[in-house]
Design a protein around this motif. Structure first.
Motif, PDB file in Angstrom:
ATOM      1  N   GLN A   1       0.754  -1.203   0.094  1.00 12.77           N
ATOM      2  CA  GLN A   1       0.093  -0.071   0.148  1.00 12.77           C
ATOM      3  C   GLN A   1       0.963   1.316  -0.099  1.00 12.77           C
ATOM      4  O   GLN A   1       0.440   2.298  -0.569  1.00 12.77           O
ATOM      5  N   ARG A   2       2.187   1.275   0.581  1.00 11.75           N
ATOM      6  CA  ARG A   2       2.766   2.719   0.904  1.00 11.75           C
ATOM      7  C   ARG A   2       3.819   2.552  -0.525  1.00 11.75           C
ATOM      8  O   ARG A   2       4.915   3.469  -0.167  1.00 11.75           O
ATOM      9  N   LEU A   3       3.943   1.795  -1.338  1.00  8.91           N
ATOM     10  CA  LEU A   3       4.696   1.873  -2.494  1.00  8.91           C
ATOM     11  C   LEU A   3       4.547   3.121  -3.193  1.00  8.91           C
ATOM     12  O   LEU A   3       3.401   3.796  -3.559  1.00  8.91           O
ATOM     13  N   PRO A   4       5.529   3.877  -3.574  1.00  7.34           N
ATOM     14  CA  PRO A   4       5.347   5.224  -4.188  1.00  7.34           C
ATOM     15  C   PRO A   4       5.318   4.962  -5.853  1.00  7.34           C
ATOM     16  O   PRO A   4       6.174   5.321  -6.615  1.00  7.34           O
ATOM     17  N   ASP A   5       4.034   4.521  -6.100  1.00 10.98           N
ATOM     18  CA  ASP A   5       3.890   4.277  -7.761  1.00 10.98           C
ATOM     19  C   ASP A   5       2.276   4.321  -7.749  1.00 10.98           C
ATOM     20  O   ASP A   5       1.455   4.403  -6.880  1.00 10.98           O
ATOM     21  N   SER A   6       1.774   4.327  -9.138  1.00  9.52           N
ATOM     22  CA  SER A   6       0.403   4.403  -9.354  1.00  9.52           C
ATOM     23  C   SER A   6      -0.142   2.805  -9.043  1.00  9.52           C
ATOM     24  O   SER A   6       0.325   1.901  -9.117  1.00  9.52           O
TER      25      SER A   6
ATOM     26  N   ARG B   1      -0.685  -4.414 -11.099  1.00  6.92           N
ATOM     27  CA  ARG B   1       0.127  -5.217 -12.225  1.00  6.92           C
ATOM     28  C   ARG B   1       1.265  -6.155 -11.332  1.00  6.92           C
ATOM     29  O   ARG B   1       1.475  -7.310 -12.072  1.00  6.92           O
ATOM     30  N   GLY B   2       2.121  -5.644 -10.751  1.00 12.84           N
ATOM     31  CA  GLY B   2       3.153  -6.031 -10.085  1.00 12.84           C
ATOM     32  C   GLY B   2       2.662  -7.278  -9.269  1.00 12.84           C
ATOM     33  O   GLY B   2       3.245  -8.503  -9.260  1.00 12.84           O
ATOM     34  N   ILE B   3       1.615  -7.074  -8.429  1.00 15.00           N
ATOM     35  CA  ILE B   3       0.864  -8.161  -7.567  1.00 15.00           C
ATOM     36  C   ILE B   3       0.714  -9.238  -8.534  1.00 15.00           C
ATOM     37  O   ILE B   3       0.652 -10.513  -8.303  1.00 15.00           O
ATOM     38  N   PHE B   4      -0.171  -8.918  -9.504  1.00 14.56           N
ATOM     39  CA  PHE B   4      -0.795 -10.048 -10.538  1.00 14.56           C
ATOM     40  C   PHE B   4       0.447 -10.921 -11.084  1.00 14.56           C
ATOM     41  O   PHE B   4       0.422 -12.277 -10.933  1.00 14.56           O
ATOM     42  N   ILE B   5       1.532 -10.404 -11.382  1.00 18.95           N
ATOM     43  CA  ILE B   5       2.818 -10.771 -11.943  1.00 18.95           C
ATOM     44  C   ILE B   5       3.472 -11.814 -10.857  1.00 18.95           C
ATOM     45  O   ILE B   5       3.861 -12.984 -10.772  1.00 18.95           O
ATOM     46  N   GLY B   6       3.509 -11.263  -9.482  1.00 18.07           N
ATOM     47  CA  GLY B   6       4.100 -12.027  -8.559  1.00 18.07           C
ATOM     48  C   GLY B   6       3.302 -13.128  -8.032  1.00 18.07           C
ATOM     49  O   GLY B   6       3.933 -14.160  -7.952  1.00 18.07           O
ATOM     50  N   VAL B   7       1.805 -13.230  -8.024  1.00 22.70           N
ATOM     51  CA  VAL B   7       1.060 -14.100  -7.816  1.00 22.70           C
ATOM     52  C   VAL B   7       1.131 -15.166  -8.802  1.00 22.70           C
ATOM     53  O   VAL B   7       1.244 -16.414  -8.656  1.00 22.70           O
ATOM     54  N   PHE B   8       1.180 -14.640 -10.068  1.00 24.99           N
ATOM     55  CA  PHE B   8       1.199 -15.545 -11.343  1.00 24.99           C
ATOM     56  C   PHE B   8       2.493 -16.591 -11.283  1.00 24.99           C
ATOM     57  O   PHE B   8       2.563 -17.631 -11.429  1.00 24.99           O
ATOM     58  N   CYS B   9       3.628 -15.748 -10.949  1.00 24.96           N
ATOM     59  CA  CYS B   9       4.877 -16.626 -10.749  1.00 24.96           C
ATOM     60  C   CYS B   9       4.827 -17.835  -9.633  1.00 24.96           C
ATOM     61  O   CYS B   9       5.751 -18.733  -9.861  1.00 24.96           O
ATOM     62  N   THR B  10       4.195 -17.741  -8.774  1.00 28.65           N
ATOM     63  CA  THR B  10       4.018 -18.763  -7.813  1.00 28.65           C
ATOM     64  C   THR B  10       3.422 -19.954  -8.290  1.00 28.65           C
ATOM     65  O   THR B  10       3.599 -21.075  -7.694  1.00 28.65           O
ATOM     66  N   PHE B  11       2.917 -19.894  -9.391  1.00 25.93           N
ATOM     67  CA  PHE B  11       2.056 -21.042 -10.028  1.00 25.93           C
ATOM     68  C   PHE B  11       3.016 -21.532 -11.074  1.00 25.93           C
ATOM     69  O   PHE B  11       2.777 -22.607 -11.929  1.00 25.93           O
TER      70      PHE B  11
ATOM     71  N   LEU C   1      13.524 -19.530  -8.223  1.00 29.17           N
ATOM     72  CA  LEU C   1      13.658 -18.653  -9.051  1.00 29.17           C
ATOM     73  C   LEU C   1      12.490 -17.464  -9.344  1.00 29.17           C
ATOM     74  O   LEU C   1      12.505 -16.823 -10.285  1.00 29.17           O
ATOM     75  N   HIS C   2      11.714 -17.763  -8.428  1.00 30.69           N
ATOM     76  CA  HIS C   2      10.195 -17.034  -8.434  1.00 30.69           C
ATOM     77  C   HIS C   2      10.760 -15.405  -8.330  1.00 30.69           C
ATOM     78  O   HIS C   2      10.060 -14.816  -9.274  1.00 30.69           O
ATOM     79  N   PHE C   3      11.702 -15.176  -7.774  1.00 29.20           N
ATOM     80  CA  PHE C   3      11.922 -13.656  -7.482  1.00 29.20           C
ATOM     81  C   PHE C   3      12.520 -13.166  -8.870  1.00 29.20           C
ATOM     82  O   PHE C   3      12.122 -12.134  -9.401  1.00 29.20           O
ATOM     83  N   VAL C   4      13.367 -14.018  -9.536  1.00 25.72           N
ATOM     84  CA  VAL C   4      14.033 -13.638 -10.491  1.00 25.72           C
ATOM     85  C   VAL C   4      13.010 -13.415 -11.855  1.00 25.72           C
ATOM     86  O   VAL C   4      12.927 -12.507 -12.621  1.00 25.72           O
TER      87      VAL C   4
ATOM     88  N   LEU D   1       6.575  -5.862 -18.709  1.00 21.28           N
ATOM     89  CA  LEU D   1       5.227  -5.299 -18.681  1.00 21.28           C
ATOM     90  C   LEU D   1       4.951  -4.137 -18.000  1.00 21.28           C
ATOM     91  O   LEU D   1       3.765  -3.735 -17.623  1.00 21.28           O
ATOM     92  N   ASN D   2       6.079  -3.439 -17.666  1.00 22.48           N
ATOM     93  CA  ASN D   2       6.101  -1.879 -17.175  1.00 22.48           C
ATOM     94  C   ASN D   2       5.131  -2.095 -15.749  1.00 22.48           C
ATOM     95  O   ASN D   2       4.187  -1.239 -15.494  1.00 22.48           O
ATOM     96  N   ALA D   3       5.751  -3.177 -15.012  1.00 25.52           N
ATOM     97  CA  ALA D   3       4.909  -3.064 -13.698  1.00 25.52           C
ATOM     98  C   ALA D   3       5.832  -2.615 -12.593  1.00 25.52           C
ATOM     99  O   ALA D   3       7.282  -2.579 -12.608  1.00 25.52           O
ATOM    100  N   ASN D   4       5.507  -2.651 -11.310  1.00 28.07           N
ATOM    101  CA  ASN D   4       6.139  -2.271 -10.240  1.00 28.07           C
ATOM    102  C   ASN D   4       6.889  -3.501  -9.721  1.00 28.07           C
ATOM    103  O   ASN D   4       6.544  -4.388  -9.255  1.00 28.07           O
ATOM    104  N   VAL D   5       8.251  -3.329  -9.720  1.00 24.64           N
ATOM    105  CA  VAL D   5       8.988  -4.696  -9.533  1.00 24.64           C
ATOM    106  C   VAL D   5       9.007  -5.002  -8.042  1.00 24.64           C
ATOM    107  O   VAL D   5       9.009  -6.194  -8.084  1.00 24.64           O
ATOM    108  N   LEU D   6       9.075  -4.095  -7.302  1.00 23.31           N
ATOM    109  CA  LEU D   6       8.992  -4.384  -5.607  1.00 23.31           C
ATOM    110  C   LEU D   6       7.482  -5.129  -5.647  1.00 23.31           C
ATOM    111  O   LEU D   6       7.503  -6.121  -4.596  1.00 23.31           O
TER     112      LEU D   6
END
Length: 215
Positions: free
Chosen positions: A36-41, A47-57, A63-66, A75-80
């Motif tokens: 919630q406190r990330l300085p981004d739109s 979009r970053g959350i979507f990518i992170g959750v998808f990678c766990t599958f 290598l999920h982090f990588v 995909l121009n998402a927030n990396v953190l």
């Protein structure tokens, strides 16, 4: 210099991995607070959350982090946010995720686990493949003959079905988290901006009052 003074036993390390200090509820709230406190739109964070959750599958354990960071860049998402999203995969969720991915993959490929060559589990096949990998590396330096049979079996009967089967549930779970997190992050950022504006106005009022008192 950076080593722990009190060395933890292996059992303690394993228990902390399965159940972190403060429990998984506290860990979840910490990740939520950080997101919630990330300085981004809100769009890029969601979009970053979507990518992170998808990678766990995906079957790329370790290598999920990588994988999440690379996809976030593409995909121009927030990396953190993508890295924090991978915490959806943890010791409490990896087993059901693995079962869903393998069953979905076998269904899509028209396979049945009952036709597996040796009746070994996913973890057993992984250990067999890891043994082959280590043995074959050593074979470069001794007279042993390299054997890739277990690695091939692991790829055909475990890794490939897992990879194919993880796409649909990964996209589904990722989209759910995207559409849940986006309005929450947006509302939090608006509320935070409002609180900052009120704080600035109060500071201005205090400064003007001090100036009037001095004059």
């Amino acid at each position: 210099m950076f080593k722990r003074r009190d060395r933890r036993p292996i059992l303690k390390i394993a228990l902390d991995f399965l159940w972190p200090k403060g429990g998984w509820t506290r860990a979840f709230h910490y990740v939520q607070h950080r997101l919630q406190r990330l300085p981004d739109s809100p769009v890029r964070i969601a979009r970053g959350i979507f990518i992170g959750v998808f990678c766990t599958f995906t079957p790329f354990y370790g290598l999920h982090f990588v994988f999440a960071a690379l996809l976030a860049k593409l995909l121009n998402a927030n990396v953190l946010a993508a890295l924090l999203g991978t915490f959806f995969g943890n010791p409490l969720t990896y087993f059901p995720i693995g079962v869903v991915c393998l069953q979905t993959g076998n269904f899509l490929l028209g396979r049945s686990p009952s036709v597996y060559s040796d009746g070994r589990s996913f973890f057993g096949k992984f250990l067999d493949a890891w043994y082959d990998f280590k043995h074959n590396l050593k074979s470069f330096f001794n007279d042993d003959v390299a054997d890739w049979s277990n690695l091939y079996i692991f790829y055909q009967e475990a890794f490939f079905p897992y990879l194919i089967g993880g796409i649909l549930p990964g996209l589904t779970a990722g989209l759910i988290f995207y559409y849940i997190s986006h309005p929450i992050i947006m509302a939090y950022q608006k509320r935070r901006k409002g609180a900052l504006k009120e704080k600035l106005l109060s500071l201005k009022k205090k400064k003007s009052k001090i100036y009037k008192d001095k004059s």
